[in-house]
Design an enzyme around this catalytic site. Structure first.
Site, PDB file in Angstrom:
ATOM      1  N   LYS A  81       0.884  -1.392   0.230  1.00 21.35           N
ATOM      2  CA  LYS A  81       0.054   0.083   0.099  1.00 21.35           C
ATOM      3  C   LYS A  81       0.700   1.299  -0.062  1.00 21.35           C
ATOM      4  CE  LYS A  81      -2.052  -0.582   3.925  1.00 21.35           C
ATOM      5  NZ  LYS A  81      -1.648  -1.960   4.465  1.00 21.35           N
TER       6      LYS A  81
ATOM      7  N   ARG B 205      -9.355   0.863   8.985  1.00 18.98           N
ATOM      8  CA  ARG B 205      -8.896  -0.416   9.353  1.00 18.98           C
ATOM      9  C   ARG B 205      -9.859  -1.477  10.285  1.00 18.98           C
ATOM     10  NH1 ARG B 205      -2.726   0.466   8.912  1.00 18.98           N
ATOM     11  NH2 ARG B 205      -1.768  -1.350   9.580  1.00 18.98           N
TER      12      ARG B 205
ATOM     13  N   ARG C  55      12.735  -8.638   5.003  1.00 18.73           N
ATOM     14  CA  ARG C  55      13.033  -7.190   4.924  1.00 18.73           C
ATOM     15  C   ARG C  55      14.183  -7.142   5.972  1.00 18.73           C
ATOM     16  NH1 ARG C  55       8.253  -3.191   4.240  1.00 18.73           N
ATOM     17  NH2 ARG C  55       7.615  -3.268   6.669  1.00 18.73           N
TER      18      ARG C  55
ATOM     19  N   ARG D  59      13.890  -4.410  11.221  1.00 17.48           N
ATOM     20  CA  ARG D  59      13.023  -3.258  12.102  1.00 17.48           C
ATOM     21  C   ARG D  59      12.116  -3.995  13.183  1.00 17.48           C
ATOM     22  NH1 ARG D  59       9.601   0.197   8.102  1.00 17.48           N
ATOM     23  NH2 ARG D  59       7.907  -0.966   9.284  1.00 17.48           N
TER      24      ARG D  59
ATOM     25  N   ARG E  47       0.433  -8.600  13.553  1.00 20.79           N
ATOM     26  CA  ARG E  47      -0.108  -7.528  12.547  1.00 20.79           C
ATOM     27  C   ARG E  47      -1.083  -8.194  11.655  1.00 20.79           C
ATOM     28  NH1 ARG E  47       5.054  -4.712  10.342  1.00 20.79           N
ATOM     29  NH2 ARG E  47       3.871  -3.563   9.178  1.00 20.79           N
TER      30      ARG E  47
HETATM   31  P1  ADP Z   1       1.320  -1.893   8.076  1.00 20.15           P
HETATM   32  O1  ADP Z   1       0.003  -1.517   7.031  1.00 20.15           O
HETATM   33  O2  ADP Z   1       2.370  -2.525   7.333  1.00 20.15           O
HETATM   34  O3  ADP Z   1       0.732  -2.591   9.363  1.00 20.15           O
HETATM   35  P2  ADP Z   1       1.190   0.788   9.012  1.00 20.15           P
HETATM   36  O4  ADP Z   1       2.489   1.734   8.807  1.00 20.15           O
HETATM   37  O5  ADP Z   1       0.014   1.198   8.106  1.00 20.15           O
HETATM   38  O6  ADP Z   1       1.797  -0.613   8.491  1.00 20.15           O
HETATM   39  O7  ADP Z   1       1.014   0.821  10.433  1.00 20.15           O
HETATM   40  C1  ADP Z   1       1.834   0.527  11.488  1.00 20.15           C
HETATM   41  C2  ADP Z   1       1.046   0.188  12.834  1.00 20.15           C
HETATM   42  O8  ADP Z   1       0.349   1.612  13.074  1.00 20.15           O
HETATM   43  C3  ADP Z   1      -0.188  -0.764  12.862  1.00 20.15           C
HETATM   44  O9  ADP Z   1       0.246  -2.056  13.101  1.00 20.15           O
HETATM   45  C4  ADP Z   1      -1.159  -0.210  13.844  1.00 20.15           C
HETATM   46  O10 ADP Z   1      -0.382  -0.260  15.298  1.00 20.15           O
HETATM   47  C5  ADP Z   1      -1.003   1.434  13.533  1.00 20.15           C
HETATM   48  N1  ADP Z   1      -1.990   1.964  12.638  1.00 20.15           N
HETATM   49  C6  ADP Z   1      -1.917   2.117  11.735  1.00 20.15           C
HETATM   50  N2  ADP Z   1      -3.087   2.759  10.927  1.00 20.15           N
HETATM   51  C7  ADP Z   1      -3.935   2.465  12.147  1.00 20.15           C
HETATM   52  C8  ADP Z   1      -5.575   2.383  12.015  1.00 20.15           C
HETATM   53  N3  ADP Z   1      -6.234   3.122  10.763  1.00 20.15           N
HETATM   54  N4  ADP Z   1      -6.151   2.216  12.982  1.00 20.15           N
HETATM   55  C9  ADP Z   1      -5.489   1.714  14.036  1.00 20.15           C
HETATM   56  N5  ADP Z   1      -4.145   1.547  14.195  1.00 20.15           N
HETATM   57  C10 ADP Z   1      -3.338   1.671  13.066  1.00 20.15           C
END
Ligand code: ADP
Length: 269
Positions: free
Chosen positions: A42, A117, A155, A188, A199
Protein backbone atom coordinates in the site's frame (compact mmCIF):
# COMPACT_ATOMS: atom_id res chain seq x y z
CA UNK A 1 -2.78 2.33 -19.85
CA UNK A 2 -2.66 6.10 -19.82
CA UNK A 3 -5.55 8.17 -21.15
CA UNK A 4 -3.24 10.93 -22.38
CA UNK A 5 -4.77 13.50 -20.07
CA UNK A 6 -2.27 15.94 -18.60
CA UNK A 7 -1.48 15.08 -15.01
CA UNK A 8 -2.90 18.09 -13.13
CA UNK A 9 -6.23 17.63 -14.89
CA UNK A 10 -6.43 13.96 -14.13
CA UNK A 11 -8.05 14.19 -10.71
CA UNK A 12 -10.70 16.57 -11.94
CA UNK A 13 -11.34 14.35 -14.94
CA UNK A 14 -11.59 11.19 -12.93
CA UNK A 15 -13.95 12.72 -10.43
CA UNK A 16 -16.15 14.47 -12.98
CA UNK A 17 -16.65 11.17 -14.79
CA UNK A 18 -19.50 10.39 -12.44
CA UNK A 19 -22.91 10.73 -14.05
CA UNK A 20 -25.14 13.44 -12.55
CA UNK A 21 -27.47 10.92 -10.99
CA UNK A 22 -24.63 9.68 -8.80
CA UNK A 23 -23.28 13.07 -7.90
CA UNK A 24 -25.64 14.20 -5.19
CA UNK A 25 -23.65 15.86 -2.42
CA UNK A 26 -20.47 15.36 -4.39
CA UNK A 27 -18.29 18.23 -5.55
CA UNK A 28 -15.46 16.33 -7.13
CA UNK A 29 -12.85 15.50 -4.51
CA UNK A 30 -11.21 12.12 -4.97
CA UNK A 31 -10.40 9.93 -1.96
CA UNK A 32 -8.32 6.96 -3.05
CA UNK A 33 -8.54 4.33 -0.32
CA UNK A 34 -5.59 1.94 -0.43
CA UNK A 35 -6.73 -1.29 1.13
CA UNK A 36 -4.78 -4.48 1.76
CA UNK A 37 -2.93 -6.45 4.36
CA UNK A 38 0.34 -5.34 5.95
CA UNK A 39 3.07 -5.95 3.39
CA UNK A 40 0.69 -5.76 0.42
CA UNK A 41 2.51 -2.71 -0.92
CA UNK A 42 0.00 0.00 0.00
CA UNK A 43 2.73 2.45 0.96
CA UNK A 44 4.72 1.90 -2.25
CA UNK A 45 1.66 2.21 -4.48
CA UNK A 46 0.46 5.27 -2.56
CA UNK A 47 3.74 7.01 -3.33
CA UNK A 48 3.34 6.25 -7.04
CA UNK A 49 -0.17 7.69 -6.85
CA UNK A 50 1.10 10.87 -5.17
CA UNK A 51 3.44 11.45 -8.11
CA UNK A 52 0.78 10.65 -10.68
CA UNK A 53 -2.26 12.41 -9.25
CA UNK A 54 -0.45 15.15 -7.31
CA UNK A 55 -2.59 14.73 -4.23
CA UNK A 56 -1.17 13.94 -0.76
CA UNK A 57 -0.81 10.55 0.88
CA UNK A 58 -2.36 10.25 4.33
CA UNK A 59 -0.71 7.33 6.09
CA UNK A 60 -2.08 6.75 9.57
CA UNK A 61 0.94 4.52 10.34
CA UNK A 62 3.33 7.36 9.44
CA UNK A 63 1.32 9.89 11.44
CA UNK A 64 1.33 7.63 14.50
CA UNK A 65 5.05 6.88 14.17
CA UNK A 66 5.70 10.61 13.92
CA UNK A 67 3.93 11.12 17.26
CA UNK A 68 6.14 8.46 18.81
CA UNK A 69 9.26 10.00 17.29
CA UNK A 70 8.37 13.46 18.64
CA UNK A 71 7.51 12.01 22.05
CA UNK A 72 4.06 13.66 22.19
CA UNK A 73 1.38 12.62 24.68
CA UNK A 74 -0.33 10.69 21.90
CA UNK A 75 2.98 9.06 21.03
CA UNK A 76 3.57 7.91 24.60
CA UNK A 77 0.06 6.52 24.84
CA UNK A 78 0.29 4.41 21.68
CA UNK A 79 3.91 3.27 21.68
CA UNK A 80 3.42 -0.06 23.41
CA UNK A 81 0.44 -1.04 21.25
CA UNK A 82 2.22 -0.20 18.01
CA UNK A 83 5.35 -2.07 19.09
CA UNK A 84 3.23 -5.16 19.64
CA UNK A 85 1.55 -4.85 16.24
CA UNK A 86 -1.88 -4.06 17.75
CA UNK A 87 -4.25 -1.44 16.41
CA UNK A 88 -4.59 1.88 18.19
CA UNK A 89 -8.01 3.28 19.10
CA UNK A 90 -10.58 4.22 16.48
CA UNK A 91 -11.21 7.58 18.18
CA UNK A 92 -7.57 8.56 17.85
CA UNK A 93 -7.09 7.64 14.19
CA UNK A 94 -10.49 9.06 13.22
CA UNK A 95 -9.47 12.35 14.84
CA UNK A 96 -6.05 12.38 13.13
CA UNK A 97 -7.61 11.73 9.72
CA UNK A 98 -10.34 14.32 10.32
CA UNK A 99 -7.74 16.99 11.09
CA UNK A 100 -5.49 16.00 8.20
CA UNK A 101 -8.09 16.06 5.45
CA UNK A 102 -9.21 19.53 6.51
CA UNK A 103 -5.77 20.88 5.61
CA UNK A 104 -5.65 22.87 2.38
CA UNK A 105 -3.37 20.52 0.45
CA UNK A 106 -6.23 17.99 0.50
CA UNK A 107 -8.56 20.35 -1.39
CA UNK A 108 -8.33 18.37 -4.64
CA UNK A 109 -8.25 14.95 -3.07
CA UNK A 110 -6.06 12.62 -1.05
CA UNK A 111 -4.89 9.04 -0.72
CA UNK A 112 -5.78 7.13 2.43
CA UNK A 113 -3.08 4.58 3.24
CA UNK A 114 -3.80 2.28 6.19
CA UNK A 115 -7.20 3.81 6.97
CA UNK A 116 -9.88 2.63 7.53
CA UNK A 117 -8.91 -0.55 9.36
CA UNK A 118 -12.01 -1.36 11.40
CA UNK A 119 -15.76 -1.20 10.75
CA UNK A 120 -16.05 1.84 13.05
CA UNK A 121 -13.34 3.62 11.06
CA UNK A 122 -14.98 2.71 7.76
CA UNK A 123 -18.32 4.16 8.86
CA UNK A 124 -16.64 7.30 10.11
CA UNK A 125 -14.70 7.60 6.87
CA UNK A 126 -17.81 7.39 4.72
CA UNK A 127 -19.48 10.04 6.91
CA UNK A 128 -16.40 12.25 6.77
CA UNK A 129 -16.01 11.95 3.00
CA UNK A 130 -19.67 12.88 2.57
CA UNK A 131 -19.20 15.92 4.79
CA UNK A 132 -16.23 17.25 2.78
CA UNK A 133 -17.70 16.38 -0.61
CA UNK A 134 -15.25 13.61 -1.47
CA UNK A 135 -15.99 10.32 -3.22
CA UNK A 136 -14.07 7.17 -2.48
CA UNK A 137 -12.33 4.86 -4.90
CA UNK A 138 -11.21 1.75 -3.05
CA UNK A 139 -8.17 -0.11 -4.36
CA UNK A 140 -7.85 -3.54 -2.76
CA UNK A 141 -4.34 -4.98 -3.19
CA UNK A 142 -4.86 -8.72 -3.11
CA UNK A 143 -1.75 -10.65 -2.04
CA UNK A 144 -1.24 -14.27 -1.11
CA UNK A 145 -0.60 -14.77 2.61
CA UNK A 146 2.65 -16.70 2.14
CA UNK A 147 4.03 -14.00 -0.15
CA UNK A 148 3.27 -11.45 2.57
CA UNK A 149 5.12 -13.41 5.24
CA UNK A 150 8.14 -13.88 2.95
CA UNK A 151 8.16 -10.21 2.00
CA UNK A 152 7.86 -8.88 5.51
CA UNK A 153 10.14 -11.20 7.40
CA UNK A 154 12.74 -11.03 4.64
CA UNK A 155 13.03 -7.26 4.96
CA UNK A 156 16.37 -5.89 6.20
CA UNK A 157 17.42 -2.33 6.77
CA UNK A 158 20.79 -0.62 6.97
CA UNK A 159 20.96 1.05 10.40
CA UNK A 160 23.29 3.69 8.99
CA UNK A 161 21.80 4.85 5.66
CA UNK A 162 18.27 3.40 5.89
CA UNK A 163 18.45 1.46 2.59
CA UNK A 164 15.87 -1.35 2.50
CA UNK A 165 16.72 -4.82 1.24
CA UNK A 166 14.67 -7.95 0.88
CA UNK A 167 15.99 -11.49 0.96
CA UNK A 168 13.48 -12.42 -1.76
CA UNK A 169 13.10 -9.43 -4.03
CA UNK A 170 16.11 -7.22 -3.38
CA UNK A 171 19.00 -9.09 -1.74
CA UNK A 172 22.25 -7.28 -0.93
CA UNK A 173 25.33 -8.34 -2.91
CA UNK A 174 26.86 -9.86 0.23
CA UNK A 175 24.35 -11.50 2.55
CA UNK A 176 23.59 -9.41 5.63
CA UNK A 177 25.72 -6.43 4.59
CA UNK A 178 24.73 -3.04 3.12
CA UNK A 179 25.89 -2.54 -0.49
CA UNK A 180 26.43 1.15 0.09
CA UNK A 181 28.39 1.39 3.32
CA UNK A 182 29.23 -2.17 4.42
CA UNK A 183 27.16 -1.86 7.61
CA UNK A 184 25.63 -5.04 9.08
CA UNK A 185 21.91 -5.07 8.18
CA UNK A 186 19.24 -5.23 10.89
CA UNK A 187 15.52 -6.04 11.23
CA UNK A 188 12.98 -3.31 12.01
CA UNK A 189 11.21 -4.00 15.28
CA UNK A 190 7.80 -4.39 13.63
CA UNK A 191 9.18 -6.71 10.91
CA UNK A 192 10.09 -9.39 13.46
CA UNK A 193 8.18 -12.57 12.69
CA UNK A 194 6.08 -12.58 15.88
CA UNK A 195 5.07 -8.95 15.31
CA UNK A 196 4.36 -9.61 11.63
CA UNK A 197 2.08 -12.50 12.59
CA UNK A 198 0.28 -10.30 15.12
CA UNK A 199 -0.23 -7.56 12.51
CA UNK A 200 -1.64 -10.15 10.10
CA UNK A 201 -3.90 -11.56 12.81
CA UNK A 202 -5.25 -8.07 13.47
CA UNK A 203 -5.79 -7.62 9.75
CA UNK A 204 -7.69 -10.90 9.47
CA UNK A 205 -9.88 -10.16 12.48
CA UNK A 206 -10.63 -6.46 12.12
CA UNK A 207 -9.71 -5.20 8.67
CA UNK A 208 -10.26 -7.83 6.00
CA UNK A 209 -14.00 -8.07 6.74
CA UNK A 210 -14.24 -4.45 5.59
CA UNK A 211 -14.01 -5.66 2.01
CA UNK A 212 -17.55 -7.00 2.41
CA UNK A 213 -18.59 -3.60 3.75
CA UNK A 214 -17.08 -1.87 0.69
CA UNK A 215 -18.66 -4.40 -1.66
CA UNK A 216 -22.03 -3.39 -0.26
CA UNK A 217 -21.55 0.32 0.34
CA UNK A 218 -19.26 1.44 -2.48
CA UNK A 219 -19.76 1.10 -6.20
CA UNK A 220 -16.13 1.99 -6.84
CA UNK A 221 -14.13 -0.94 -5.52
CA UNK A 222 -11.28 -2.36 -7.57
CA UNK A 223 -9.49 -5.57 -6.67
CA UNK A 224 -5.94 -5.67 -7.97
CA UNK A 225 -3.78 -8.79 -7.93
CA UNK A 226 -0.54 -7.63 -6.31
CA UNK A 227 1.06 -10.95 -5.46
CA UNK A 228 3.68 -11.61 -8.08
CA UNK A 229 4.24 -8.53 -10.16
CA UNK A 230 6.88 -5.85 -9.84
CA UNK A 231 5.58 -2.70 -8.10
CA UNK A 232 5.54 -0.80 -11.42
CA UNK A 233 3.35 -3.48 -12.99
CA UNK A 234 0.92 -3.38 -10.08
CA UNK A 235 0.80 0.38 -10.43
CA UNK A 236 -0.10 0.02 -14.10
CA UNK A 237 -3.14 -2.00 -13.05
CA UNK A 238 -4.16 0.71 -10.59
CA UNK A 239 -3.80 3.34 -13.29
CA UNK A 240 -5.97 1.25 -15.58
CA UNK A 241 -8.59 0.98 -12.86
CA UNK A 242 -8.67 4.74 -12.26
CA UNK A 243 -8.57 5.49 -15.97
CA UNK A 244 -11.55 3.23 -16.49
CA UNK A 245 -13.60 5.65 -14.39
CA UNK A 246 -13.09 8.19 -17.16
CA UNK A 247 -14.49 5.93 -19.81
CA UNK A 248 -17.45 4.56 -18.04
CA UNK A 249 -20.95 5.78 -18.57
CA UNK A 250 -22.10 4.05 -15.43
CA UNK A 251 -20.14 4.08 -12.18
CA UNK A 252 -20.98 0.49 -11.32
CA UNK A 253 -17.45 -0.77 -10.86
CA UNK A 254 -16.77 -4.44 -10.92
CA UNK A 255 -13.50 -6.10 -10.11
CA UNK A 256 -11.47 -7.41 -13.00
CA UNK A 257 -11.76 -11.16 -13.34
CA UNK A 258 -9.35 -12.93 -11.03
CA UNK A 259 -10.13 -16.50 -11.91
CA UNK A 260 -8.01 -18.99 -10.09
CA UNK A 261 -6.06 -16.57 -7.98
CA UNK A 262 -5.49 -17.01 -4.28
CA UNK A 263 -6.96 -14.12 -2.35
CA UNK A 264 -5.26 -12.68 0.67
CA UNK A 265 -5.94 -14.38 3.93
CA UNK A 266 -6.10 -17.77 2.30
CA UNK A 267 -3.34 -19.75 3.88
CA UNK A 268 -1.83 -21.69 1.05
CA UNK A 269 0.79 -23.39 3.14
P1 ADP B 1 1.24 -1.99 8.03
O1 ADP B 1 0.09 -1.68 7.12
O2 ADP B 1 2.38 -2.60 7.32
O3 ADP B 1 0.82 -2.73 9.27
P2 ADP B 1 1.28 0.78 8.96
O4 ADP B 1 2.46 1.70 8.91
O5 ADP B 1 0.10 1.15 8.13
O6 ADP B 1 1.87 -0.63 8.58
O7 ADP B 1 0.77 0.64 10.48
C1 ADP B 1 1.66 0.38 11.53
C2 ADP B 1 0.89 0.31 12.84
O8 ADP B 1 0.24 1.57 13.10
C3 ADP B 1 -0.21 -0.72 12.92
O9 ADP B 1 0.28 -2.00 13.26
C4 ADP B 1 -1.09 -0.11 14.03
O10 ADP B 1 -0.51 -0.33 15.31
C5 ADP B 1 -1.01 1.37 13.75
N1 ADP B 1 -2.08 1.84 12.83
C6 ADP B 1 -1.89 2.38 11.60
N2 ADP B 1 -3.06 2.72 11.04
C7 ADP B 1 -4.04 2.40 11.93
C8 ADP B 1 -5.46 2.49 11.93
N3 ADP B 1 -6.14 2.99 10.87
N4 ADP B 1 -6.13 2.05 13.04
C9 ADP B 1 -5.47 1.56 14.10
N5 ADP B 1 -4.13 1.42 14.16
C10 ADP B 1 -3.40 1.84 13.09
Amino acid sequence: MSSGISEPERVASVTSALPDSKRSGYSGRLAVVMFGSPGSGKGTQSKFLVDWLRIPQISTGDMLREHIRRGTEVGKAIEARMRAGSLVSDELVNQLVYERIHQSDCDRGFILDGYPRTPAQAQEMMRLLGSVGAREVVIHLVVDYNVIIARMTGRRVCPKCGTLYNAVSRPPQVEGVCDLDGEVLGIREDDREDVVRERLTQYEASTRPLIEYFRKSSDRLFEVDASQDRPETVFGKIQDALDSLLDRTSVAVTAPAMAGMVTDGVRAR
